[in-house]
Design a protein around this motif. Structure first.
Motif, PDB file in Angstrom:
ATOM      1  N   UNK A  63       0.847  -1.182   0.000  1.00  9.74           N
ATOM      2  CA  UNK A  63       0.000   0.000   0.000  1.00  9.74           C
ATOM      3  C   UNK A  63       0.889   1.240   0.000  1.00  9.74           C
ATOM      4  N   UNK A  64       0.757   2.059  -1.041  1.00 14.30           N
ATOM      5  CA  UNK A  64       1.567   3.281  -1.127  1.00 14.30           C
ATOM      6  C   UNK A  64       0.855   4.480  -0.513  1.00 14.30           C
TER       7      UNK A  64
ATOM      8  N   UNK B  77     -21.569   8.032   4.058  1.00 17.17           N
ATOM      9  CA  UNK B  77     -20.766   7.227   3.147  1.00 17.17           C
ATOM     10  C   UNK B  77     -19.295   7.594   3.332  1.00 17.17           C
ATOM     11  N   UNK B  78     -18.515   6.596   3.696  1.00 18.66           N
ATOM     12  CA  UNK B  78     -17.086   6.778   3.913  1.00 18.66           C
ATOM     13  C   UNK B  78     -16.339   6.309   2.674  1.00 18.66           C
ATOM     14  N   UNK B  79     -15.426   7.142   2.190  1.00 18.83           N
ATOM     15  CA  UNK B  79     -14.598   6.746   1.059  1.00 18.83           C
ATOM     16  C   UNK B  79     -13.237   6.295   1.574  1.00 18.83           C
ATOM     17  N   UNK B  80     -12.751   5.205   1.000  1.00 18.80           N
ATOM     18  CA  UNK B  80     -11.427   4.683   1.343  1.00 18.80           C
ATOM     19  C   UNK B  80     -10.668   4.518   0.027  1.00 18.80           C
ATOM     20  N   UNK B  81      -9.778   5.471  -0.256  1.00 20.21           N
ATOM     21  CA  UNK B  81      -9.027   5.457  -1.511  1.00 20.21           C
ATOM     22  C   UNK B  81      -7.670   4.807  -1.271  1.00 20.21           C
ATOM     23  N   UNK B  82      -7.406   3.727  -2.015  1.00 21.00           N
ATOM     24  CA  UNK B  82      -6.191   2.942  -1.802  1.00 21.00           C
ATOM     25  C   UNK B  82      -5.391   2.894  -3.098  1.00 21.00           C
ATOM     26  N   UNK B  83      -4.114   3.195  -2.978  1.00 20.64           N
ATOM     27  CA  UNK B  83      -3.193   3.104  -4.108  1.00 20.64           C
ATOM     28  C   UNK B  83      -2.187   1.995  -3.818  1.00 20.64           C
ATOM     29  N   UNK B  84      -2.339   0.866  -4.516  1.00 25.38           N
ATOM     30  CA  UNK B  84      -1.469  -0.290  -4.315  1.00 25.38           C
ATOM     31  C   UNK B  84      -1.237  -0.980  -5.659  1.00 25.38           C
TER      32      UNK B  84
END
Length: 417
Positions: free
Chosen positions: A83-84, A137-144
């Motif tokens: 996960x970056x 609404x919860x946003x979870x932005x993941x850059x992997x």
């Protein structure tokens, strides 16, 4: 030698003693509310590798809270998820990737902005300074980029739909509040993010452990899943009486340990319930009740597994209930819905035997008779047609009836309808 005290010293001493006695008699400070799980989306398998893009997950919370933490998991990958970056914010509309201005925060994990999630492991972010209410609404932005995609994918319900957006260009788009970097909404698809916790005044969390009927498979017709209906009813109670709702349903899941009937790889439908009980239920913060609705896929069978006998299904349910009780929680069992099996057939006899055991064995702390709620009065082998999507699944009207049928007193709440 005796020490003589002046009147001033005696007065000061009395004042100190009086203050100490007053402090000792005062009520101790109330402890801070604990963290509970305010939403969940259990992961089912690994499907492909992440492109050089950012996924913006959308999850709907079911209780008020602060100091949010997000769990990212890699239960199925054949290597680490590197996960970056992780960004967590609030979305005014689940169908739009735009975020509430000022809500997007870069999350840390153990104080670091990056993390390597080993195969079979999970990590929690550090607390995030956000406040949520039921329905937010919860946003979870993941850059992997290049990571195995541990996901949850299913034909979603039409309201309160979990899902995600994928960025159109390469790179980290987690800080994009406008949402312009992201493509169309992908309903029912989530990557890595499988739970959100919060410090909350709610009394704890109910976890619904189930298959597609809990997952919301094709709950069409304009309404939410039955677990969402239940959450909305609980949210109407005074704040101190509420519980959060976490949905651990996975379409195609089995309650017993066996080959999956629909997929020989097992990646479609999650591990059997006993094998995922720790991860998807017992490891979550604040669990107080477990609601078990499973067994349809075991009894129905499929291309890759024959129909299971009653003793197999009952044995699995008994084992799950025992583990939940050992963990200090209560468990509520729900009867298995009609499945369109012919009266007198082996599968229908199995379903009836399992339901009779659920109702009478006292294995569960309480029983919800979902079978009685939805069966056709003229043909109890099928769900009543106006409430049915197909042989196994209710539509949105059926889900509404299930959610409204639950007596809240089984969760220690006021018995309202």
């Amino acid at each position: 030698m005796t020490t003589l005290r002046t009147p001033a010293v005696l007065a000061a001493t009395c004042a100190v003693l009086l203050a100490s006695a007053t402090a000792a008699s005062a009520s101790p400070p109330r402890p801070a509310p604990p963290s509970i799980t305010v939403t969940e989306s259990a992961l089912e398998g690994v499907h492909g590798t992440s492109p050089d893009a950012t996924v913006r997950n959308v999850l709907t919370v079911t209780a008020s809270g602060t100091r949010l933490r997000v769990r990212l998991s890699n239960p199925f990958g054949d290597g680490p998820v590197n996960v970056r970056s992780v960004w967590v914010g609030l979305q005014p509309s689940p169908g739009s990737p735009a975020l509430t201005p000022g809500s997007d925060h870069r999350a840390t994990i153990g104080g670091a902005k990056t993390a390597a999630i080993a195969r079979g492991a999970a990590v929690w972010t550090d607390p995030i300074p956000l406040r949520v209410r039921p329905g937010d609404h919860v946003s979870v932005s993941v850059y992997a980029p290049g990571a195995p995609v541990d996901d949850h994918t299913f034909p979603p319900p039409e309201t309160d739909t979990p899902g995600s957006f994928l960025s159109a260009a390469a790179g980290d788009a987690g800080s994009d509040v406008t949402g312009t970097a992201f493509g169309e909404f992908r309903p029912g698809t989530l990557w890595w993010a499988d739970a959100v916790s919060a410090v909350s005044a709610a009394r704890g969390t109910i976890v619904a452990l189930g298959d597609s009927i809990t997952d919301g498979y094709n709950a069409v017709g304009g309404g939410p899943r039955w677990t969402d209906v239940l959450a909305q009813r609980i949210d109407a109670l005074p704040p101190g009486r509420r519980l959060a709702m976490a949905n651990a349903g996975i379409s195609g899941n089995t309650v017993s340990v066996q080959p999956n009937p629909y997929d020989p790889t097992g990646q479609c439908c999650g591990p059997p319930a006993p094998e995922r009980l720790d991860r998807d239920v017992l490891s979550l913060p604040g669990v107080r009740y477990v609601l078990l609705l499973e067994g349809t896929n075991d009894i129905g069978g499929g291309t890759y597994a024959p129909p299971a006998p009653a003793r197999q299904v009952i044995g699995a349910m008994r084992g799950i209930a025992a583990r939940v009780h050992r963990a200090g929680h209560r468990i509520v069992g729900a009867t298995i819905l009609p499945m369109c099996n012919t009266a007198g057939s082996a599968q229908e006899r199995t379903r009836l035997a399992v339901n009779a055991w659920i109702r009478t064995s006292r294995t569960f702390d309480a029983v919800l008779d979902f079978d009685a709620v939805l069966r056709d009065p003229d043909d109890p082998t099928v769900i009543y047609a106006p409430w049915r999507y197909d042989c196994y699944h209710p539509n949105a009207t059926g889900d509404l009836r299930l959610g409204r049928s639950i007596d809240l007193s089984v969760f220690g709440l006021p018995a309202t309808r």
